[in-house]
Design a protein around this motif. Sequence first.
Motif, PDB file in Angstrom:
ATOM      1  N   THR A   1       9.913   2.601   5.239  1.00 41.16           N
ATOM      2  CA  THR A   1       8.746   3.314   5.762  1.00 41.16           C
ATOM      3  C   THR A   1       9.019   3.807   7.173  1.00 41.16           C
ATOM      4  O   THR A   1       9.432   3.046   8.047  1.00 41.16           O
ATOM      5  CB  THR A   1       7.506   2.400   5.774  1.00 41.16           C
ATOM      6  N   LYS A   2       8.774   5.086   7.379  1.00 42.42           N
ATOM      7  CA  LYS A   2       8.965   5.660   8.712  1.00 42.42           C
ATOM      8  C   LYS A   2       7.655   6.132   9.339  1.00 42.42           C
ATOM      9  O   LYS A   2       7.535   6.172  10.558  1.00 42.42           O
ATOM     10  CB  LYS A   2       9.941   6.844   8.632  1.00 42.42           C
ATOM     11  N   VAL A   3       6.670   6.501   8.494  1.00 44.41           N
ATOM     12  CA  VAL A   3       5.399   7.018   9.003  1.00 44.41           C
ATOM     13  C   VAL A   3       4.259   6.477   8.136  1.00 44.41           C
ATOM     14  O   VAL A   3       4.399   6.365   6.920  1.00 44.41           O
ATOM     15  CB  VAL A   3       5.362   8.565   8.978  1.00 44.41           C
ATOM     16  N   VAL A   4       3.154   6.143   8.795  1.00 45.51           N
ATOM     17  CA  VAL A   4       1.906   5.811   8.103  1.00 45.51           C
ATOM     18  C   VAL A   4       0.845   6.792   8.577  1.00 45.51           C
ATOM     19  O   VAL A   4       0.710   7.031   9.783  1.00 45.51           O
ATOM     20  CB  VAL A   4       1.454   4.371   8.400  1.00 45.51           C
TER      21      VAL A   4
ATOM     22  N   PRO B   1       5.619  -2.739  11.611  1.00 40.53           N
ATOM     23  CA  PRO B   1       6.776  -2.756  12.507  1.00 40.53           C
ATOM     24  C   PRO B   1       6.664  -1.681  13.586  1.00 40.53           C
ATOM     25  O   PRO B   1       6.166  -0.572  13.324  1.00 40.53           O
ATOM     26  CB  PRO B   1       7.953  -2.480  11.555  1.00 40.53           C
ATOM     27  N   THR B   2       7.141  -2.002  14.762  1.00 40.57           N
ATOM     28  CA  THR B   2       6.972  -1.082  15.890  1.00 40.57           C
ATOM     29  C   THR B   2       7.835   0.173  15.774  1.00 40.57           C
ATOM     30  O   THR B   2       7.653   1.113  16.542  1.00 40.57           O
ATOM     31  CB  THR B   2       7.306  -1.797  17.208  1.00 40.57           C
ATOM     32  N   ASN B   3       8.777   0.192  14.808  1.00 41.50           N
ATOM     33  CA  ASN B   3       9.593   1.398  14.624  1.00 41.50           C
ATOM     34  C   ASN B   3       8.961   2.359  13.622  1.00 41.50           C
ATOM     35  O   ASN B   3       9.549   3.394  13.309  1.00 41.50           O
ATOM     36  CB  ASN B   3      11.009   1.024  14.173  1.00 41.50           C
ATOM     37  N   VAL B   4       7.775   2.036  13.125  1.00 39.69           N
ATOM     38  CA  VAL B   4       7.049   2.917  12.210  1.00 39.69           C
ATOM     39  C   VAL B   4       6.008   3.696  13.000  1.00 39.69           C
ATOM     40  O   VAL B   4       5.224   3.118  13.764  1.00 39.69           O
ATOM     41  CB  VAL B   4       6.357   2.112  11.089  1.00 39.69           C
TER      42      VAL B   4
END
Length: 373
Positions: free
Chosen positions: A164-167, A193-196
């Motif tokens: 997952t990269k974007v929500v 996660p803070t990288n999302v």
Amino acid sequence: MTETNSTAQSSVHPRPVVGLLPKYAAGKPPEAVPGLESFKLSSNENPLGPVPAVLEVLHSASGVNRYPDTSCTLLRNALAAFFDVPAEDVVTGAGSLGALNQILAAFAGQNTDGAQDEVVYAWRSFEAYPICVGLAGAKSIQVPVRADGSHDLDAMAEAVTKNTKVVLLCTPNNPTGPALSAQDTEDFIRRIPTNVVVVVDEAYAEFVRDERAVDGLALYRKYPNVLVLRTFSKAHGMAGLRVGYSISQPGITQYLRAAATPFAVSSIAEQAAVASVENYAQVVQRVQSLVDERDRVTAGLAALGWSVPDAQGNFVWLELGVNTQEFAALAQSHALSVRAFGDEGVRVSIGETEANTRFLEICATYTKAPRRS
């Protein structure tokens, strides 16, 4: 005999993903009905239009032979002063949809090894989400909304994986209507996660009256991976000018600028947006009049016994199921165009007073209303 270009069947084909994408269905205009004024309630447009200062800008427009400022410096500075944020944290785009495409282009797609990034969002939600995600090369992870039309944040958090990269959080949710609460959204962000990148899509923020509702700007100030998405299309009545923007911290904006479409916002649109910001008190008055109409419509539906989700945007959602197309056709026969979504439901934008009254009159005669179980 060799076929020429004029006679040969085309051998040109798009990327495979294009054939798999859903088609965006824009709201249709109403059909003419003798004796009735027609109203378009299918596109969540602001029927009141922009404030007078915007019209003055448009009437006196010049310099269209020159390229616009690709950084939209005037507008970014105006928004920075209005929201008390650094101008460097504002990135403009051609509507919030254009700004969204910049976000996806920067953070979600297909990687060099062929693996797809994942984008998590509620469904049903904004119709363009699966199209934008697919064109970016990423994979949509759709999480069904709850029975009341709200985001199921627990299920969305569980859907987040290492890919997952974007929500995307649409609040108020289009087309169902409920807004996310501040507490639930912050609890959700703490689980991610803070990288999302968490996108708080607030296209209808100005219409929200729920005191518990999330404030995307407060979250942006607190969490470096939160990005706020907004537009001038709805509350400001400037849908045809295509002006949107995102606000995020430098760790995100540096990449958004690299992915931004050059000259996406015209000089005329930029000047008009600045004029609207400078006359925001008038925007608020117009929005409040639409909120009052929205409340009148929802109260009218409740009096009829209709069950509708909490409406925090400039529209109401009728979960009509298999009766969706029938109701849309009935509205059309009364010179009202509404937005039908397959066999799921109908979204009805808040329009002119006469249009809203006619909509309620139609509902009063319709016998297949969505009811509370």
